[in-house]
Design an enzyme around this catalytic site. Structure first.
Site, PDB file in Angstrom:
ATOM      1  N   CYS A  26       0.872  -1.169   0.000  1.00  0.00           N
ATOM      2  CA  CYS A  26       0.000   0.000   0.000  1.00  0.00           C
ATOM      3  C   CYS A  26       0.913   1.223   0.000  1.00  0.00           C
ATOM      4  O   CYS A  26       2.029   1.177  -0.471  1.00  0.00           O
ATOM      5  CB  CYS A  26      -0.967  -0.023   1.177  1.00  0.00           C
ATOM      6  N   HIS A 539      -3.529   9.828   2.653  1.00  0.00           N
ATOM      7  CA  HIS A 539      -3.933   8.426   2.520  1.00  0.00           C
ATOM      8  C   HIS A 539      -5.452   8.349   2.710  1.00  0.00           C
ATOM      9  O   HIS A 539      -5.957   8.399   3.822  1.00  0.00           O
ATOM     10  CB  HIS A 539      -3.208   7.586   3.592  1.00  0.00           C
TER      11      HIS A 539
END
Length: 620
Positions: A26, A539
């Protein structure tokens, strides 16, 4: 930092390419699954330069690297190349995995979608108990009857709800899984049971039982069904697969569930419940004491789900449970008490603020910010919390305290301890008092190493000057502290300091003028560098990397120049949330060590472009 070499070092320490079953990444971390976890040298990986931390959670081994994770990832993928294995080799390695780890993974994945239903139903039960106790309602009223039926539905249809979670875990069709659960609960079986008439399927006796509220039968059935579905997929000709495959799945799985799996699952279900009840009858203090003392350890190791099936079975069958609730009540209160004691004793302003907010949150019943943000870091307060939780648990067990509803125990959930026994709530309050007082005193006596707070004046003495800069908000929404985010990597500031926003619009815009240094292929995260050297990670959501870019659209690419207010990413909040993902957005300064002061805004609603953070850069 040579991230290519870091990737090679990590691959070597995880047992080489032959041990990697799966690798993804990620915005900040590498995510591994292994054939043999015993080959992984986690301690050595954590000591590598460039590795921030290592987390083994939810069936995945995560190596937190930071913004340059893609370099390490690409290196590992290049080093791995293609390494095909035979099916037998895979099976052999799979057997070496911890049975307990796999069991916990099954329980957590199966129960996670189901938890909101039983929490909601449990709170209705708790409210009804209060209304009856205060005389607002009676047990005979129609309003009580309707609301009680609403609350009972989640427990009666528990196999259907569990079938959905189990289908996700075992990778099989959710609707067919829930249909099989419906077969087990069909009202036709009730009439057969009532008549005590023998039932046969093709001459084979069918041992019927009441599957309402059961746990293990449906989980085992869906697991078996996952293999039956693969068989049906393989033998069904393409031209008639659309209707032949589901027919085969149902016609094979349903009789198996009724004749074999269901009775065996029910027997195991009863065996586990009897075992817990037997321990409680002989040493009523033991289970609540262990849960009260060891709950933080269970959370850290990811094994806190282990008792959930037993607790839900007890609640479903008896309307009360003593496995989870009483010990968790003592543990949660103890965690809050230890954190508040830290808040009162510390001289560090930042720690005081963090401990004050997370301490009250823990008292309410949410302990992760307190555990990961304060007590686990300081160690001695965690020991004090485990002592106080165990003491409160001993009293809870000896007094026979039970929980009548499935909610996270804490001050906000006290009604869950109101029921037929009027003394139960009294015992709950005494448990709370013991856990709080013992823990607070133990934390105060044991003490802790108070972090030294570096002030602006200290830096001034070192011959430094300060350069202030304002970071504008890249989103519109509610500002919340980073330590409240339900991801301990962000909450514990392992990547950097920052703030989080609960977005109320669907766009992310540039908070300053600078360069796009990272744009994730999954589009959920973007890394920026300002003209003054601030490195910022935005994020969108938690674990949204799993969406693989679905519901996200990017408007810039890596290397692009941006000005404040330029569009970076747009996303569909409603669709992301409907998939079960949170859209809370951490905004992290990843090179915070180069700055003297970090001053985010307090909790409030913020609009796009409003000042979000004031930071001061040190210059010699």
């Amino acid at each position: 930092m040579d991230y290519k070499q870091l990737g090679k070092d990590i691959l070597k320490l995880v047992g080489g390419k032959e041990n990697v079953a799966m690798i993804t990444h990620c915005a900040t971390r590498l995510r591994f699954e292994f054939y043999d976890s015993s080959k992984v040298e986690a301690a050595k990986i954590e000591k590598l330069q460039g590795v921030i931390s290592v987390v083994n959670k939810g069936g995945q081994f995560q190596v937190i690297v930071g913004n340059e994770v893609q370099q390490a990832f690409r290196t590992i993928k290049n080093e791995m190349g293609e390494h095909p294995r035979s099916a037998n080799a895979n099976a052999t390695k799979e057997e070496k995995k911890s049975v307990i780890s796999r069991l916990i993974s099954v329980i957590s994945t199966t129960f996670a979608p189901f938890i909101p239903a039983i929490i909601g139903a449990g709170m209705i039960k708790a409210v009804l108990a209060v209304l009856v106790l205060t005389g607002v309602l009676t047990n005979e009223s129609q309003t009580f009857f309707i609301l009680n039926t609403v609350a009972d539905a989640a427990f009666f249809f528990m196999p259907v709800l569990l079938a959905y979670g189990a289908s996700i875990k075992f990778g099989t069709n959710p609707v067919l899984s829930m249909t099989i659960a419906g077969v087990l609960l069909h009202p036709n079986w009730s009439s057969v049971l009532a008549s005590e008439e023998a039932l046969f399927f093709m001459g084979i006796p069918v041992r019927l039982t009441d599957y309402a509220g059961s746990v293990l039968p449906i989980i085992i059935t869906v697991w078996i069904m996952s293999y039956i579905e693969r068989f049906a997929e393989r033998v069904s000709p393409s031209i008639i697969k659309f209707f032949l495959k589901p027919m085969l799945i149902l016609i094979i799985t349903a009789p198996l569930a009724l004749i074999v799996i269901g009775p065996i699952g029910t027997y195991l279900n009863d065996l586990v419940a009897l075992g817990a009840e037997g321990i409680n009858n002989r040493a009523s203090w033991l289970i609540p004491m262990l849960m009260g003392g060891l709950q933080p350890f269970l959370i850290i190791t990811g094994t806190a789900w282990a008792m959930t099936p037993i607790a839900t079975t007890q609640l479903s069958n008896n309307g009360e449970e003593m496995i989870n609730g009483p010990g968790m009540l003592a543990s949660n209160i103890a965690q809050g008490a230890a954190t508040l004691a830290v808040a009162m004793k510390t001289k560090n302003k930042e720690l005081k603020q963090l401990a004050s907010s997370s301490g009250f949150t823990a008292l309410i019943g949410i302990t992760e910010p307190s555990l990961y943000g304060v007590t686990l870091k300081l160690k001695k307060p965690l020991i004090a919390a485990m002592i106080g939780g165990a003491c409160g648990g001993i009293y809870a067990g000896l007094s026979g305290l039970v929980r009548y509803a499935f909610v996270s125990p804490g001050l906000a959930a006290i009604p869950a301890f109101i029921g037929e026994n009027p003394m139960n709530i009294v015992h709950a309050l005494i448990t709370i008092a013991i856990a709080f007082v013992v823990t607070f005193a133990a934390t105060w006596i044991l003490g802790f190493e108070d972090p030294v707070e570096e002030t602006t004046q200290t830096h001034a003495k070192k011959g430094t000057t300060n350069q202030a800069e304002v970071i504008a908000s890249p989103l519109s929404g509610k500002v919340i502290p980073l330590n409240t985010v339900k991801d301990h990597v962000f909450a514990n500031e392992l990547i950097g300091k920052g703030i989080a926003i609960l977005p109320d619009q669907n766009e992310v815009r540039a908070p300053f003028a600078g360069e796009v240094v990272t744009m994730m292929e999954s589009k959920h995260a973007v890394g920026l560098r300002s003209d003054n050297g601030i490195e910022l990670l935005i994020h969108v959501g938690i674990d949204t990397v799993s969406l693989k870019g679905e519901y996200f659209e990017t408007h810039v690419k890596q290397g692009d120049r941006v000005e404040q207010g330029d569009a970076l990413v747009t996303f569909d909040r409603q669709s992301i949330q409907a998939k079960g993902y949170e859209t809370v957005t951490p905004i992290i300064i990843t090179n915070h060590d180069k700055f003297n002061e970090f001053d985010p805004v307090k909790e409030k609603h913020i609009s796009l472009g409003e000042p979000l953070m004031h930071i001061t850069k040190l210059e010699a």
